[in-house]
Each structure stands twice: as C-alpha cells, then as structure tokens.
Design an enzyme around this catalytic site. Structure first.
Site, PDB file in Angstrom:
ATOM      1  N   LYS A 192       0.837  -1.206   0.000  1.00 49.90           N
ATOM      2  CA  LYS A 192       0.000   0.000   0.000  1.00 49.90           C
ATOM      3  C   LYS A 192       0.873   1.257   0.000  1.00 49.90           C
ATOM      4  O   LYS A 192       0.563   2.222  -0.694  1.00 49.90           O
ATOM      5  CB  LYS A 192      -0.962  -0.015   1.180  1.00 49.90           C
ATOM      6  CG  LYS A 192      -2.115  -0.997   0.945  1.00 49.90           C
ATOM      7  CD  LYS A 192      -3.037  -1.127   2.145  1.00 49.90           C
ATOM      8  CE  LYS A 192      -4.116  -2.166   1.861  1.00 49.90           C
ATOM      9  NZ  LYS A 192      -4.897  -2.509   3.050  1.00 49.90           N
ATOM     10  N   LYS A 209      -2.949 -10.053 -11.197  1.00 47.21           N
ATOM     11  CA  LYS A 209      -4.111 -10.249 -10.332  1.00 47.21           C
ATOM     12  C   LYS A 209      -5.175  -9.176 -10.640  1.00 47.21           C
ATOM     13  O   LYS A 209      -4.824  -7.995 -10.777  1.00 47.21           O
ATOM     14  CB  LYS A 209      -3.648 -10.110  -8.869  1.00 47.21           C
ATOM     15  CG  LYS A 209      -4.750 -10.229  -7.857  1.00 47.21           C
ATOM     16  CD  LYS A 209      -4.383  -9.591  -6.511  1.00 47.21           C
ATOM     17  CE  LYS A 209      -5.622  -8.907  -5.983  1.00 47.21           C
ATOM     18  NZ  LYS A 209      -5.726  -8.362  -4.728  1.00 47.21           N
ATOM     19  N   LYS A 218      -8.812  -3.555  -8.256  1.00 47.57           N
ATOM     20  CA  LYS A 218      -9.242  -2.209  -8.654  1.00 47.57           C
ATOM     21  C   LYS A 218      -8.048  -1.262  -8.754  1.00 47.57           C
ATOM     22  O   LYS A 218      -8.053  -0.349  -9.550  1.00 47.57           O
ATOM     23  CB  LYS A 218     -10.320  -1.661  -7.728  1.00 47.57           C
ATOM     24  CG  LYS A 218      -9.914  -1.537  -6.283  1.00 47.57           C
ATOM     25  CD  LYS A 218     -11.079  -1.050  -5.455  1.00 47.57           C
ATOM     26  CE  LYS A 218     -10.767  -1.128  -3.976  1.00 47.57           C
ATOM     27  NZ  LYS A 218     -10.643  -2.509  -3.455  1.00 47.57           N
TER      28      LYS A 218
HETATM   29  P1  ADP Z   1      -8.834  -5.207  -4.720  1.00 49.83           P
HETATM   30  O1  ADP Z   1      -7.545  -5.941  -4.986  1.00 49.83           O
HETATM   31  O2  ADP Z   1      -9.621  -4.981  -5.971  1.00 49.83           O
HETATM   32  O3  ADP Z   1      -8.602  -3.923  -3.937  1.00 49.83           O
HETATM   33  P2  ADP Z   1      -9.699  -6.249  -2.209  1.00 49.83           P
HETATM   34  O4  ADP Z   1      -8.282  -6.222  -1.745  1.00 49.83           O
HETATM   35  O5  ADP Z   1     -10.658  -5.259  -1.643  1.00 49.83           O
HETATM   36  O6  ADP Z   1      -9.711  -6.148  -3.808  1.00 49.83           O
HETATM   37  O7  ADP Z   1     -10.241  -7.739  -1.977  1.00 49.83           O
HETATM   38  C1  ADP Z   1     -11.452  -8.112  -1.366  1.00 49.83           C
HETATM   39  C2  ADP Z   1     -11.536  -9.620  -1.285  1.00 49.83           C
HETATM   40  O8  ADP Z   1     -11.522 -10.200  -2.603  1.00 49.83           O
HETATM   41  C3  ADP Z   1     -10.332 -10.264  -0.561  1.00 49.83           C
HETATM   42  O9  ADP Z   1     -10.777 -11.430   0.118  1.00 49.83           O
HETATM   43  C4  ADP Z   1      -9.418 -10.639  -1.676  1.00 49.83           C
HETATM   44  O10 ADP Z   1      -8.549 -11.692  -1.327  1.00 49.83           O
HETATM   45  C5  ADP Z   1     -10.405 -11.063  -2.764  1.00 49.83           C
HETATM   46  N1  ADP Z   1      -9.826 -10.782  -4.090  1.00 49.83           N
HETATM   47  C6  ADP Z   1      -9.582  -9.569  -4.628  1.00 49.83           C
HETATM   48  N2  ADP Z   1      -9.059  -9.666  -5.860  1.00 49.83           N
HETATM   49  C7  ADP Z   1      -8.929 -11.002  -6.103  1.00 49.83           C
HETATM   50  C8  ADP Z   1      -8.448 -11.764  -7.212  1.00 49.83           C
HETATM   51  N3  ADP Z   1      -7.993 -11.174  -8.319  1.00 49.83           N
HETATM   52  N4  ADP Z   1      -8.468 -13.107  -7.106  1.00 49.83           N
HETATM   53  C9  ADP Z   1      -8.949 -13.729  -5.985  1.00 49.83           C
HETATM   54  N5  ADP Z   1      -9.429 -13.062  -4.908  1.00 49.83           N
HETATM   55  C10 ADP Z   1      -9.424 -11.715  -4.955  1.00 49.83           C
END
Ligand code: ADP
Ligand code: TRP
Length: 320
Positions: A110, A189, A192
């Site tokens: 972050k 991966k 957002k």
């Molecule tokens: P982002 O990476 O879009 O900010 P978050 O970190 O808010 O998403 O993730 C919210 C939930 O979704 C967590 O449990 C995270 O492990 C899961 N998650 C997010 N992106 C993925 C992905 N590409 N593949 C699998 N799980 C994901």
C-alpha cells in the site's frame, strides 16, 4: 463450524472479489454458521470522501444480497455498527509484536502504491484479527492476498491464549481453490488498483469492451494452445460447467479455436450468468429500507457474539 469474512467498501466489486471471496462464502451457506461484514472501519485507511464511503457501503450490501446472501442464514453487518471490535483491537494490540506487523506485505504494497503511511494502515491486521477472533470463527474464506493477515490473526490468538488463558479459537484461512488469484485483463491479479477489472454489475457494453481487451499471446486460430497458460481460459473456466471447460480445453489443445471466439463465449457467460443477480439487485435497490433493516439485524447478532468474547478477554486480562 463458524466462518467469517469481510470486504472493504472501497470501490466497485469485480470478478476477482466474486470468485476469490464472495462465492466461497456464499457456497458455505449449508451447515456452517456464517458471518459476513462490510469493513468500513478498514476502508477509512484509504477512503477520505464521506459521501463516497456511504455510497460504497450501500453498493457492497446490494451486491452481496444480489448474489444470493440469505440474511436469515448469514449474519450480515456493517463493521462500524459493532464498536466492540475497537476495544478488542486494543486488547489484542497488547500482545502483538511490532515485528509481526512489520512483516506484512500488504502494508508495504500500500505504501508503494502511494497510500500515506498512518497508524491505522499499519495496525490494520490487528483490527482484522479482532473481526475474526471476536466472533470465534473457525475458518476465514479470502483470496490469496489476505492469507498473511489471517495468519497474523492466528499468531495473535495463540499469543493471547498463551499469556492469559484460552479465550480465542485459532482460525484457519480458506483460500478460494481455482479462484485463489483471478487474473485481470492484463494477466496480473485482478484488482481495482491495477485498473484491470471486469466489474460484477458493470454496464454490459463496457463489460464487452473489457473482455475484448483481455491480453492473450499472438497464436493464430489454427495453432494448438495451452489452456493452462491462458488468462482468457482461466476466466472462462470460472463461469463454465465442467463439461464446457473440458470441451474448450480440448479445442485449445487441438488448435482451430481463436481468441476472438473465446472472448465472445466468455462475454456471453458473464452476461447470462449474472443476469438473475442483476434482477435481484434491482429489487433491493428499489427498497433501501429493507437493506438497512438487514444490516441492523445483523449488527445486533454480531454484537452479541463480540460482547461475549470481549467479556472473556477483559476478565482474562484483568480488567474485570
Ligand atoms: P482489490 O484488490 O480490488 O482492492 P480487495 O483487496 O478489496 O480487492 O479484496 C477483497 C476480497 O476479494 C479479498 O478477500 C481478496 O482476497 C479477494 N480478491 C480480490 N481480488 C482477487 C483476485 N484477483 N483473485 C482472488 N481473490 C481476490
Ligand atoms: N482486509 C480484507 C480485505 O482487504 C477485509 C477484511 C477486514 C477481512 N476484516 C476481515 C477479511 C476479516 C476477512 C476477515 O479484503
């Protein structure tokens, strides 16, 4: 068996969130006692716009209800409606070594993305531990990127229990199987923060454009292809039946299928697969009072659990 998971209301939910976290949680429906919450205290580490925060919380609630969360069978709540979690965070902080937090990748990632360093950002895994340990969950379904945080919760539970006696269950992470890491448009991966997402309830024209942008290699239609090395296939398999998946894998290996055709198939799957959810989302959207009622009722049930745990922790540590 009790499971708990949470998601930050910090943006629009995408296929990575759905297959990595939402679907594994929803699939637990039968049998397990489930707790799911909207982590708005956590989102304060990055969201600084009060109006956006309110809208995001509402959208996450709508998204979960649309995707089939049954509030009778899942305790569904907003984290900040359960303020006991903050007191528990402090009690857990007392046994949390600095080194444990310093090793967390997510904090370093972050900072690398330009999010300002704050105490909250650093202490984030302790709050997350309080979420998990406060309801005495056995298992925590999350995507791969959250595994380390669940391991921190385990370490903190063990440290507290060793120091003050058995208060907390030691939870296990449950990582989403085939969907542990859902790839985005560019093959990284889906996230957002990488702007490579396919949103769960995005406008269908935009979704189609995004699917067409998925990066592939430059093999011609006739060349044999390796399904296991293809992002497009990785996404298709999440939405297809086993027979459809095996059929496409065989066509990849034999040659004769082009990426353009697979992109169309993937788009059709996304459009049709999420259509019933879209309809249900519309119904909840027209009834905001119902969404609030669900969250309030969930918070009352979650608070009762947190209060029980907190009382045990307060007694163990000598506050009572
Ligand atoms: P982002 O990476 O879009 O900010 P978050 O970190 O808010 O998403 O993730 C919210 C939930 O979704 C967590 O449990 C995270 O492990 C899961 N998650 C997010 N992106 C993925 C992905 N590409 N593949 C699998 N799980 C994901
Ligand atoms: N940190 C998680 C994320 O960014 C959200 C979260 C907060 C969470 N508390 C939790 C997930 C407890 C599982 C359990 O996605």
């Amino acid at each position: 068996m009790r499971i708990l998971s949470g998601i930050q209301p910090s943006g629009t939910l995408h296929l990575g969130n759905y297959f990595g976290m939402m679907k594994p949680c929803l699939d637990y429906q039968a049998g397990a006692e489930k707790f799911l919450f909207i982590a708005d205290y956590h989102a304060l580490t990055t969201v600084r716009d009060p109006a956006a925060l309110r809208v995001n919380v509402r959208n996450v609630a709508l998204d979960f209800l649309a995707c089939g969360l049954d509030p009778e069978r899942t305790v569904f709540y907003r984290q900040s409606d359960v303020p006991e979690v903050q007191e528990l965070t402090w009690l857990l902080s007392v046994v949390t070594p600095m080194g444990l937090l310093e090793r967390c990748h997510s904090y370093k990632d972050k900072l690398a993305k330009g999010i300002p360093a704050s105490h909250a950002l650093f202490a984030y895994p302790v709050l997350m531990s309080a979420d998990i340990l406060g309801v005495q969950s056995d298992a925590v379904p999350v995507g791969q990127d959250q595994k380390q945080h669940v391991e921190v919760a385990r370490d903190i539970a063990i440290k507290f229990n060793n120091a003050f006696g058995e208060v907390f269950k030691v939870p296990e992470p449950v990582i989403g199987g085939a969907a542990a890491v859902v790839p985005g448009l560019d093959g990284q991966k889906m996230s957002k923060s990488y702007h490579n997402t396919i949103d769960l309830f995005g406008d269908l024209k935009e979704t189609k454009k995004r699917v067409m942008r998925i990066v592939t290699d430059s093999k011609t239609v006739d060349e044999p292809k390796d399904p296991d090395a293809c992002n497009l296939f990785a996404l298709y398999r999440l939405l297809a039946s086993d027979a459809e998946r095996d059929d496409l894998a065989a066509r990849y290996r034999a040659g004769g299928v082009g990426y353009g055709e697979v992109k169309k198939m993937l788009f059709e799957k996304i459009a049709s697969g999420f259509e019933p959810f879209r309809r249900r989302r519309g119904e909840f959207e027209r009834d905001p009072g119902r969404v609030e009622d669900v969250l309030r009722a969930g918070a009352a049930r979650a608070r009762a659990e947190l209060k029980k745990t907190l009382q045990m922790a307060r007694q163990a540590i000598g506050l009572e």
